[in-house]
Design an enzyme around this catalytic site. Structure first.
Site, PDB file in Angstrom:
ATOM      1  N   GLU A  83      -6.847  60.662 -18.767  1.00  0.00           N
ATOM      2  CA  GLU A  83      -6.745  60.927 -17.255  1.00  0.00           C
ATOM      3  C   GLU A  83      -5.633  61.937 -16.995  1.00  0.00           C
ATOM      4  OE1 GLU A  83      -6.362  56.816 -15.666  1.00  0.00           O
ATOM      5  OE2 GLU A  83      -8.602  56.467 -16.504  1.00  0.00           O
TER       6      GLU A  83
ATOM      7  N   GLU B  93     -11.282  53.433 -17.622  1.00  0.00           N
ATOM      8  CA  GLU B  93     -10.818  53.474 -18.675  1.00  0.00           C
ATOM      9  C   GLU B  93     -11.720  52.769 -19.995  1.00  0.00           C
ATOM     10  OE1 GLU B  93      -9.453  52.483 -16.026  1.00  0.00           O
ATOM     11  OE2 GLU B  93      -7.765  53.993 -15.900  1.00  0.00           O
TER      12      GLU B  93
ATOM     13  N   GLN C 188      -3.364  56.383 -19.516  1.00  0.00           N
ATOM     14  CA  GLN C 188      -2.316  56.838 -18.968  1.00  0.00           C
ATOM     15  C   GLN C 188      -1.077  56.095 -19.033  1.00  0.00           C
ATOM     16  OE1 GLN C 188      -1.978  58.030 -14.559  1.00  0.00           O
ATOM     17  NE2 GLN C 188      -2.714  59.839 -15.577  1.00  0.00           N
ATOM     18  N   PHE C 189      -1.340  54.557 -18.771  1.00  0.00           N
ATOM     19  CA  PHE C 189      -0.325  53.427 -18.948  1.00  0.00           C
ATOM     20  C   PHE C 189      -0.904  52.327 -19.674  1.00  0.00           C
ATOM     21  CE2 PHE C 189       1.369  56.043 -15.521  1.00  0.00           C
ATOM     22  CZ  PHE C 189       2.952  56.004 -15.736  1.00  0.00           C
TER      23      PHE C 189
ATOM     24  N   TYR D   6      -2.896  49.985 -17.697  1.00  0.00           N
ATOM     25  CA  TYR D   6      -4.352  50.383 -17.098  1.00  0.00           C
ATOM     26  C   TYR D   6      -5.281  50.274 -18.353  1.00  0.00           C
ATOM     27  CZ  TYR D   6      -1.266  51.758 -13.371  1.00  0.00           C
ATOM     28  OH  TYR D   6      -0.401  51.673 -12.420  1.00  0.00           O
TER      29      TYR D   6
ATOM     30  N   PHE E  71      -6.489  47.612 -19.391  1.00  0.00           N
ATOM     31  CA  PHE E  71      -7.432  46.268 -19.280  1.00  0.00           C
ATOM     32  C   PHE E  71      -8.788  46.738 -18.898  1.00  0.00           C
ATOM     33  CE2 PHE E  71      -2.965  45.201 -19.359  1.00  0.00           C
ATOM     34  CZ  PHE E  71      -3.085  44.470 -20.707  1.00  0.00           C
ATOM     35  N   PRO E  72      -8.990  47.504 -18.005  1.00  0.00           N
ATOM     36  CA  PRO E  72     -10.607  47.982 -17.601  1.00  0.00           C
ATOM     37  C   PRO E  72     -11.278  48.299 -18.883  1.00  0.00           C
ATOM     38  CG  PRO E  72      -9.330  48.835 -16.255  1.00  0.00           C
ATOM     39  CD  PRO E  72      -8.166  48.273 -17.274  1.00  0.00           C
TER      40      PRO E  72
ATOM     41  N   HIS F 115       3.618  49.615 -14.325  1.00  0.00           N
ATOM     42  CA  HIS F 115       3.857  50.840 -15.105  1.00  0.00           C
ATOM     43  C   HIS F 115       5.032  50.260 -16.357  1.00  0.00           C
ATOM     44  CE1 HIS F 115       2.746  52.550 -11.261  1.00  0.00           C
ATOM     45  NE2 HIS F 115       2.251  53.614 -11.880  1.00  0.00           N
TER      46      HIS F 115
END
Ligand SMILES: Cc1ncc(C[n+]2csc(CCOP(=O)(O)OP(=O)(O)O)c2C)c(N)n1
Ligand SMILES: [Mg+2]
Lengths: 337, 409
Positions: A29, A60, A82-83, A86, A88-89, A129
């Site tokens: 992303e 993700e 990106q972080f 994020y 987990f999806p 974040h």
């Protein structure tokens, strides 16, 4: 040699690898045209083209799955999440798919994917974040887990991760992107320019996965950690004037048991440290293994330095972050016992 | 290494930094053209509305066509006031962020109508599950500005105890759910909430908002399938502001001509609307709310708009899009359009508008002074440090009690 911060060092590893191997692709992303929100993939699209460094839709799970499919076809994809907060999806695609393809196909398919993701707090990022979710990934048989603590290691380890034939989750402690961090929140920002590990060869090199570094030799106790806390531990040890040995694990799976046991057998006292919440963190694994392997050398219970068992707070970030004082308390505890 | 033609397709925007801004590829159907079906229409029969663009205000700022919600001048003046307040508030908060008063900020400039008009068309009792860019809902529902600011500067009166990034509001009293930093998670949650309201025999419906970039997440599809399967009383808004940080809408849209059309795959009612047209947003939300309340199920609404400013204070758009795009956005500025409409009706004038802006500016400045008296992120006072151990569970267990002791608070 050149002076590089961690962002430049990671970029350099990607650049070298994309130059060397046309099967290496980078995506994520905002990671294509713009070069990533932290600029780690900057310039790669311009240099290598749209199909080698590109933007991905915000999904993700799909990003991990796309990388898995590409790897099955013989590419070496480097996916950016990106972080780390994020990732987990995409967890199901890592846990149930990416990590097991070699095993469940009895080696007929392999998936040499690298997933890069910035982690950790200290940037006032709030609960979405700031996470350090590395322990989750150490629970997944079939993936290796890496977290460097400086530009030189970051480049060499990312190169090794890309070349590795198994999937690697590559955590980038974002608090260290622009400079080492001693854990004193109010202190001046330092840069990698003055740090020996900010000297980074521009050419290709790789560092072995699974090898730790003794970043400070010492006799009184061993501190075993990784990522941002390596620097915090160093600062605390200097501040307290204790002759501690500090080990930077660099690779969490597989971790370097030899370097650890050599140190703990020598000092007889041990602290394990992580920024993540305490319960079931990677420190718990280290403590368990160390007591199995070094029980008779231990002169005190192993101490854990960790984040609290709470989400990462925003305003009270520095009360959450395991800073130098928490190391000092643990060192006193382990020395007094 | 030489570049060759890409071997697979990767979409790219028409223009990039350095190019002249250009929206000539965007087709804008005339206002008043779209038909307004009965609220019990079958989802698939709204296909044309997913491909068109519901617009009420025409280029002369007159309200035309079947979708005109026929609001009173008072209602429109109220909407204008909330939109101006949203903009003034965003501008002030950005300045304060630049001065170091808060860690982060996200503006909604150019998208005020999307939030304000929708909130006004809903009942205040309806539950909203917004993203981080619908602060306009809070103004429309009358949230205290000082309270909003206290959250943003994370001080002792922050109702979220300093736990969340600025703009990630929660306001249960105003039926405003806890905003998540994790994209799209609220979309299927809104469906579940709406089903629970039905279960309890209430007339409450739910509405959620995500960005067009967020429609790529699996949770988007989860929400749509749930909404369709259970015919839930929910409104699922996709705010297409053309950008997801640095990625243009085509990265999420792919070959899909519109985002609203995605709802058609699930058999849902679908509307694509001019998001900078206060009256169109109001009318569409009103239609979808009526449909939901009457038991005819969910509606997917794509609000076509433009993110006029940076993604957040961490972002600089000059790295990925030409400067000046907002000035030539073909659907104009939502505040200006409603203002001109009211002026055309003889219900507003420049003097009153200026006076309104001045009054709201002063209100925002005074509110900030008051908010600051409860502390700031850097100088405190904050909520007590011990509060970081609260609300993890209903009651802290032994671990949290020990950890709190370790911290000495
Ligand atoms: C699960 C997840 N992935 C990635 C991000 C990082 N991120 C935050 S905002 C954003 C872009 C969202 O764009 P869009 O949905 O269009 O909403 P807009 O910001 O335009 O309102 C991204 C990628 C996130 N917050 N959550
Ligand atoms: Mg967007």
């Amino acid at each position: 040699m050149a002076k590089m911060n961690m962002i430049q060092a990671l970029n350099s590893a990607l650049d070298n690898m994309m130059e060397k191997d046309p099967n290496v692709l980078s995506f994520g992303e905002d990671a294509g045209y713009f070069g990533g929100v932290f600029r780690v993939t900057a310039g790669l699209q311009e240099k290598y083209g749209l199909d080698r460094s590109f933007d991905a839709p915000i999904n993700e799970a799909a990003i991990v799955a796309m990388a898995t499919g590409m790897a099955a076809k013989g590419l070496r994809p480097v996916a950016e999440i990106q972080f780390a907060d994020y990732i987990f999806p995409g967890l199901d695609q890592i846990v149930s798919e990416l990590s097991r393809i070699r095993y469940r196909s009895a080696g007929q398919f392999t998936t040499p994917v690298t997933i890069r993701t910035p982690c950790g707090g200290g940037i006032r990022g709030g609960q979405t974040h700031s996470m350090s979710p590395e322990a989750f990934f150490t629970q997944i048989p079939g993936v290796q887990v890496v977290m460097p603590s400086n530009p030189y290691d970051a480049k060499g380890l990312l190169t090794a991760a890309i070349e590795n034939d198994d999937p690697v989750i590559f955590f980038e402690p974002k608090r260290l992107y622009n400079g080492p961090f001693d854990g004193h929140s109010g202190g001046a920002l330092s840069s990698w320019g003055a740090h020996p590990k900010g000297e980074v060869p521009e050419d290709y090199y790789s560092l072995p996965l699974g090898k730790a570094d003794v970043v400070r030799e010492g006799s009184e106790l061993s501190i075993i950690t990784y990522g941002t806390l390596v620097h915090v531990a160093l600062a605390a040890v200097e501040q307290e004037g204790i002759d501690a040995e500090i080990i930077d694990l660099k690779t969490l799976v597989p971790y370097d048991i030899e370097t650890i046991t050599r140190s703990v057998n020598k000092t007889g006292r041990c602290i394990v440290a992580q920024e993540a919440p305490r319960t079931s963190g990677f420190g718990a694994e280290l403590a368990a293994q160390i007591q199995e392997d070094c029980f008779y050398a231990l002169e005190a219970p192993i101490q854990r330095v960790a984040g609290w068992d709470t989400p990462y707070p925003h305003a009270h970030e520095w009360s959450y972050f395991p800073g130098p004082q928490r190391f000092i308390n643990a060192m006193r505890e382990v020395l007094e016992a | 290494m030489t570049q060759s033609d890409p071997r697979f397709h990767v979409p790219a925007p028409h223009v990039r930094p350095g190019d002249t801004p250009d929206f000539s590829h965007i087709a804008i159907p005339p206002a008043g053209e779209a038909k307004r079906p009965a609220v019990d229409v079958a989802g698939p029969e709204t296909m044309d509305l997913a491909l068109g663009l519901v617009r009420v205000l025409d280029h002369n700022h007159q309200a035309v066509g079947e979708w005109d919600p026929k609001l009173t001048a008072d209602q429109m003046r109220e909407g204008l006031k909330h939109m101006v307040l949203t903009r003034v508030y965003d501008d002030r908060m950005l300045k304060l962020q630049r001065q170091g008063k808060m860690s982060f900020y996200m503006k909604s400039t150019g998208e005020e109508a999307v939030a304000v008009a929708a909130a006004m068309a809903l009942d205040n009792g309806d539950m909203v599950f917004p993203s981080y860019r619908q602060q306009g809902i809070l103004f429309a529902r009358g949230r205290d500005i000082v309270d909003m600011m206290c959250h943003c500067i994370s001080n002792s009166r922050d109702n979220l105890k300093g736990r969340q990034l600025p703009v990630h509001y929660t306001w249960a009293e105003g039926n405003f759910f806890s905003i998540s930093g994790n994209l799209t998670t609220q979309f299927p949650q809104a469906v579940g909430y709406a089903m629970a309201a039905q279960y309890k025999g209430e007339k409450q419906i739910a509405a959620s908002w995500i960005g067009e970039g967020s429609s790529a997440e699996g949770d988007f599809h989860g929400a749509l399938v749930l909404a369709s399967t259970y015919k839930a009383p929910v409104i699922l808004n996709i705010v297409n502001n053309q950008w997801a940080i640095s990625t243009f809408q085509g990265i999420a849209a792919g070959e899909a001509p519109t985002f609203a059309l995605k709802g058609q795959g699930y058999g849902l009612a679908t509307l694509r609307i001019d998001g900078n047209d206060f009256l169109a947003v109001y009318a569409a939300t009103q239609w979808a709310a009526e449909r939901a309340r009457a038991g005819h199920g969910a509606t997917v609404i794509e609000s076509f708009t433009y993110r006029a400013d940076a993604h957040s204070t961490s972002d600089d758009p000059s790295g990925y899009r030409p400067k000046g795009e907002d000035a030539i956005w073909p659907l104009g500025d939502p505040v200006e359009r409603l203002k001109q409409h009211l002026i055309g009706l003889g219900e507003w004038d420049e003097e009153r508008h200026e006076a309104l802006e001045k009054e709201l500016n002063e209100l925002v400045i005074a509110s900030y002074k008051e908010a600051e008296s409860f502390g700031t992120l850097h100088d405190g006072p904050l909520s007590p440090v011990s509060s970081i151990f609260e609300d993890v569970y209903a009651e802290p267990d032994w671990r949290l009690r020990r950890q709190r002791q370790d911290l000495g608070v």
